[in-house]
Design a protein around this motif. Structure first.
Motif, short mmCIF file in Angstrom:
data_model
loop_
_atom_site.label_atom_id
_atom_site.label_comp_id
_atom_site.label_asym_id
_atom_site.label_seq_id
_atom_site.Cartn_x
_atom_site.Cartn_y
_atom_site.Cartn_z
N HIS A 72 51.68 48.60 42.22
CA HIS A 72 52.07 49.58 41.20
C HIS A 72 50.59 50.27 40.41
O HIS A 72 50.75 51.35 40.11
N PHE A 73 49.78 49.57 40.38
CA PHE A 73 48.58 49.91 39.58
C PHE A 73 47.21 50.07 40.75
O PHE A 73 46.04 50.22 40.23
N SER A 74 47.73 50.20 42.02
CA SER A 74 46.60 50.13 42.88
C SER A 74 45.60 51.40 42.45
O SER A 74 44.10 51.02 42.81
N GLU A 75 45.82 52.33 42.32
CA GLU A 75 44.93 53.49 42.15
C GLU A 75 44.30 53.30 40.82
O GLU A 75 42.89 53.41 40.87
N ASP A 76 44.82 52.69 39.87
CA ASP A 76 44.11 52.64 38.52
C ASP A 76 43.17 51.35 38.88
O ASP A 76 41.94 51.20 38.23
N ILE A 77 43.40 50.23 39.53
CA ILE A 77 42.59 49.33 39.98
C ILE A 77 41.16 49.83 40.82
O ILE A 77 40.33 49.39 40.19
N VAL A 78 41.43 50.67 41.62
CA VAL A 78 40.37 51.19 42.40
C VAL A 78 39.44 52.09 41.44
O VAL A 78 38.23 52.15 41.31
N GLU A 79 40.11 52.93 40.60
CA GLU A 79 39.51 53.78 39.64
C GLU A 79 38.75 53.05 38.53
O GLU A 79 37.56 53.52 38.25
N LEU B 162 45.57 39.47 44.45
CA LEU B 162 44.66 39.52 43.16
C LEU B 162 43.65 40.44 43.29
O LEU B 162 43.37 41.33 44.16
N VAL B 163 43.16 40.86 42.12
CA VAL B 163 42.44 41.86 41.84
C VAL B 163 41.00 41.25 41.49
O VAL B 163 40.96 40.24 40.56
N LEU C 189 44.22 48.60 31.24
CA LEU C 189 44.59 48.27 32.73
C LEU C 189 45.34 46.99 32.77
O LEU C 189 46.55 46.78 33.22
N LEU C 190 44.59 45.88 32.11
CA LEU C 190 45.09 44.63 32.02
C LEU C 190 46.48 44.69 31.16
O LEU C 190 47.59 44.17 31.45
#
Length: 123
Positions: free
Chosen positions: A73-80, A89-90, A102-103
């Motif tokens: 769900h948050f993959s783009e935000d994680i990369v950003e 895991l991140v 983000l967390l």
């Protein structure tokens, strides 16, 4: 090991220990209704008996484990945010700042998404 304090106390690297203490204290303060526990040798937080998020450490990063649904769900935000991730895991490199916003969004998503979940893990 039964408490978050015991977990943190066994971290040898003082910088890693401090970072983990900061994150765990933040989760406890921001989400006081979540229950903390140690399982599978890592600190985790649950809501009504269902898994919300877990944390662990490695030599190169702090690992955040919100289950695959949260990561997807948050993959783009994680990369950003400058982090990389796997299916489960991140990875937050020790030298990078923690994106607490983000967390918070990931934790809120899991709480809302699992509100009716009656199992520990998503099925």
């Amino acid at each position: 090991m039964e408490t978050l304090e015991e977990y943190v106390g066994q971290i040898d690297n003082p910088q890693h220990r401090g970072r983990m203490e900061e994150v765990l204290a933040w989760v406890k303060e921001k989400f006081p209704n979540l229950e903390s526990r140690i399982a599978w040798n890592q600190p985790m937080f649950t809501d009504h008996g269902t898994y919300i998020i877990g944390f662990s450490i490695s030599k190169k990063h702090l690992a955040v484990a919100p289950e695959a649904v949260g990561i997807n769900h948050f993959s783009e935000d994680i990369v950003e945010a400058g982090y990389d991730y796997t299916k489960q895991l991140v990875r937050i490199p020790w030298e990078k700042p923690i994106d607490f916003s983000l967390l918070e969004r990931i934790i809120k998503f899991n709480i809302a998404d699992k509100v009716d979940c009656r199992t520990f893990w998503r099925k």
